[in-house]
Design a protein around this motif. Sequence first.
Motif, short mmCIF file in Angstrom:
data_model
loop_
_atom_site.label_atom_id
_atom_site.label_comp_id
_atom_site.label_asym_id
_atom_site.label_seq_id
_atom_site.Cartn_x
_atom_site.Cartn_y
_atom_site.Cartn_z
N TYR A 66 0.83 -1.20 0.00
CA TYR A 66 0.00 0.00 0.00
C TYR A 66 0.86 1.25 0.00
O TYR A 66 1.80 1.36 0.78
CB TYR A 66 -0.91 0.00 1.22
CG TYR A 66 -1.78 1.22 1.32
CD1 TYR A 66 -1.58 2.15 2.31
CD2 TYR A 66 -2.79 1.44 0.40
CE1 TYR A 66 -2.36 3.27 2.39
CE2 TYR A 66 -3.57 2.55 0.47
CZ TYR A 66 -3.36 3.45 1.47
OH TYR A 66 -4.15 4.57 1.54
N ILE A 67 0.54 2.17 -0.91
CA ILE A 67 1.22 3.46 -0.96
C ILE A 67 0.18 4.52 -0.61
O ILE A 67 -0.91 4.48 -1.18
CB ILE A 67 1.80 3.70 -2.36
CG1 ILE A 67 2.71 2.56 -2.71
CG2 ILE A 67 2.48 5.02 -2.45
CD1 ILE A 67 3.76 2.87 -3.68
N PRO A 68 0.47 5.42 0.30
CA PRO A 68 -0.54 6.42 0.66
C PRO A 68 -0.97 7.26 -0.53
O PRO A 68 -0.17 7.60 -1.38
CB PRO A 68 0.18 7.27 1.71
CG PRO A 68 1.22 6.40 2.25
CD PRO A 68 1.64 5.50 1.14
N GLU A 69 -2.26 7.56 -0.60
CA GLU A 69 -2.88 8.26 -1.72
C GLU A 69 -2.67 7.52 -3.03
O GLU A 69 -2.46 8.14 -4.07
CB GLU A 69 -2.34 9.70 -1.88
CG GLU A 69 -2.98 10.68 -0.93
CD GLU A 69 -1.96 11.05 0.12
OE1 GLU A 69 -2.35 11.18 1.28
OE2 GLU A 69 -0.78 11.20 -0.23
N GLY A 70 -2.72 6.19 -2.97
CA GLY A 70 -2.65 5.45 -4.21
C GLY A 70 -4.01 4.87 -4.53
O GLY A 70 -4.86 4.72 -3.65
N TRP A 71 -4.24 4.55 -5.80
CA TRP A 71 -5.51 3.97 -6.19
C TRP A 71 -5.33 2.49 -6.53
O TRP A 71 -4.22 2.02 -6.69
CB TRP A 71 -6.09 4.70 -7.41
CG TRP A 71 -6.72 5.98 -7.01
CD1 TRP A 71 -6.15 7.22 -7.06
CD2 TRP A 71 -8.01 6.13 -6.46
NE1 TRP A 71 -7.01 8.14 -6.57
CE2 TRP A 71 -8.16 7.51 -6.21
CE3 TRP A 71 -9.05 5.28 -6.16
CZ2 TRP A 71 -9.33 8.03 -5.66
CZ3 TRP A 71 -10.21 5.80 -5.62
CH2 TRP A 71 -10.34 7.16 -5.37
N GLY A 105 -0.69 4.76 -8.41
CA GLY A 105 -1.29 3.48 -8.08
C GLY A 105 -0.52 2.80 -6.96
O GLY A 105 0.61 3.17 -6.64
N VAL A 106 -1.16 1.80 -6.33
CA VAL A 106 -0.43 1.01 -5.35
C VAL A 106 0.39 -0.02 -6.12
O VAL A 106 0.23 -0.21 -7.31
CB VAL A 106 -1.38 0.33 -4.35
CG1 VAL A 106 -2.10 1.35 -3.55
CG2 VAL A 106 -2.35 -0.55 -5.08
N ASP A 107 1.25 -0.70 -5.40
CA ASP A 107 2.17 -1.66 -5.98
C ASP A 107 1.41 -2.91 -6.41
O ASP A 107 0.84 -3.59 -5.56
CB ASP A 107 3.20 -2.01 -4.91
CG ASP A 107 4.44 -2.63 -5.47
OD1 ASP A 107 5.40 -2.77 -4.72
OD2 ASP A 107 4.44 -2.96 -6.67
N PRO A 108 1.34 -3.26 -7.69
CA PRO A 108 0.52 -4.42 -8.07
C PRO A 108 1.22 -5.76 -7.96
O PRO A 108 0.56 -6.79 -8.02
CB PRO A 108 0.16 -4.12 -9.53
CG PRO A 108 1.33 -3.36 -10.02
CD PRO A 108 1.85 -2.56 -8.87
#
Lengths: 328, 111, 115
Positions: free
Chosen positions: B49-54, B64-67
Motif C-alpha cells: 500500500y502506498i498512501p494516496e494510491g488507487w 497506483g499502489v504496488d501491483p
Amino acid sequence: MSEPLLAFLYFFILLTAFVAVFLDDLLSSFISLSVTGVLMATVFALLRAPDVALTQAIINSGLITSLLLVAYSHTRRTPLPSGPCTACPSWLRWPLAALICFLLAVLLFRGMYSLAGERALETASTHFLAETLRETGALNVVAAILLDYRAFDTLGETTVIFAAVAGISLLLSGGKHVRSRQGLSFIVKRGMALLTPFLLLYAASILFLGHLTPGGGFQGGSVFATVAILICVVYGTGFDASRVSSKSKETLEVGGALLFVFIGLLGAAWGGGFLANLKGPFFPGTPGSLFSGGNMLFLNLAVGLKVGAGLSSIFYVMIKILEQEGEQ
Amino acid sequence: MIIMSFATVAILFSLGLFTILVQRNAFKTVIGLTLMESAVLLLFISWAYIPEGWAPILPLKGSGVDPLPHALTLTAIVIGACDLALAFAFIMKLNGFEKTVDVDSFRRLKG
Amino acid sequence: MMPLLRFLGSVCILAGVFFSFAAVVAILRFPDVYTRLHGGTKALSGGALLILLGSMPYAGSSLGALKLLLIAVFFLISNPMASHAIARACHRRTLFKNFSHFSSETPIEGESMRE
C-alpha cells in the motif's frame, strides 16, 4: 485512508482470532475463523486491493469453512481429547510455547519495523503500471501480471491444485455414493432454483471480465465450485450424481490444464516464446472490450475450469466418505 | 499506520504458532495454520500500500499502489486453500484409524 | 436534493445498526433455538436491508446504487431461506419438541425421525 477505521478492524481481527483459538466449542471457533476471514477481506478492500479482497472472501470464508464443516461432521462421533498428556505436561507446554511465541513476535516486529519508511515503487512495478495497456491490451494490471508477465507461475499454481486434488482423492478413496438423499425442503429448493441462474451469471462475469475488472479465473472458478456445493447440499447427492458423473469433472479439470498448455505452445509455435501474448498469434483488441488482452480471455477460461472442477471434486470426495458411514 | 499493520501481522503469526504448539485438537492445529497464512497475506498487502494510491485498474486516477505483491498474494491464497483441504483429508483419514482427533495419540511412528 | 437524500441515508444506516444490534442481543439472550432464529432472521434482515438502502445515496454513481439495490434484493431472498432450512433441520431432529425446558418436569423422549 482513515487510521481509526483500520485500527478498529485490526482490533476485531485479533479479537476473533483469539476467540477462534481459545474457545472449546469447535463449531463456534470455526464461525469465528470465518468472521476473521471476512474482516481481512474488508481490510484488503480498504488497502486498495480489490482482487485480493474478492479472492479472500470467496475462498477463505466460503469454501474453506464448508470443507471444515464437512470434515468436522465426519469426526463428530469420536470423543474430543481430554485428560492430561504424560509425555509433555501442560504446566511445561503452555508457558514454554508462550515464551517462544512472544520472542518470535518481538523479533518479527523488530525486523518489520526497519522496513517501514518512505514507500516508493520499485522499477518493476512502475513498469507494470505504465506499460500494461500498451504491452498486453488489458486494463486489470494484477490479471496482466498473473496471466502475461508471470503466466508460468500461474501454470505452477494449477499444478499445485492438481496435486492437492489427486492427494485428497487418493487419501479418501474407497467410499461409494449413496444416492437416496432427499435434500432440503421444497421452499429451499424453489428459492435455490430462483437464485442459481444469477449466481452462475455472476461467476461467468467474474471469470470472463477478469482482464477488465477485479476478478479472473481463480475467483470465477471458486464461485462455480460454490454453486456446485450449494446444489449438492440443497438437492441432495442423488440429484447431481445421476446427471454429472465424476468422470466429467475430471475431464473438465484436465481439459483446463491442457487448454492452458496448448495456448502456451501456440505462442511458442508462433515464435514468441512459451505463453507469449502479443508476440504470439493473439491481438490486443480495443481496450475495455471483451475480446481484448490477447490470450488472457482463454487463459482465464482454462484457469477457471481447472480451479472450479478441482475444488468441487474435493468437496464431492469428502461428501462421499461422509455417506459411507451411514449417517444422515 | 503501517506500524499498526506490522504489529497485527506479528501478533497474528505468533498466535497461530502458539495454537499449533499447544492445542491438542487437530482442528485447532488447522485453525492455527490458517491464522499464520492470513498474517503473511496481510503483510504482503500492507507492504504494497502506498498512501494516496488507487487500486491497480487502468485508467488510474493518480498514482497506483504496488501491483506485484497483489499477484503474489492471489497465488498464496489459492495454494493455502489447497493445503488446508489436504490437511482436512489427513484428519479424516487419521480419525478413521485412531478413532480420535487428539494429536497426542498419533504415536504409531514413535520409538 | 442530494443533502436531504444523504441525511435520510444516514438515518437509515443508524436504524439498521440498531436492528442488527437487536439481532445480536436476541441470539445471545433468548432461551430456545426457535426464538433465537426468529429474532435473528427478522431483525437481521431488516437491519441489513436498512443499511444497504441507507448507503445508496453515498454510492459513487447511479450504477453503484443499482448494485446496492440488487444486493439488498438478493439478501432478502436468501436470508429467510437459510433460516427456514435451519429451523426445519432442528424440527426434523426433534430438538426441543416438547418445550419441556420451560417447565419443571423431566423431558419426554422425542419421536423417531420421519423421512
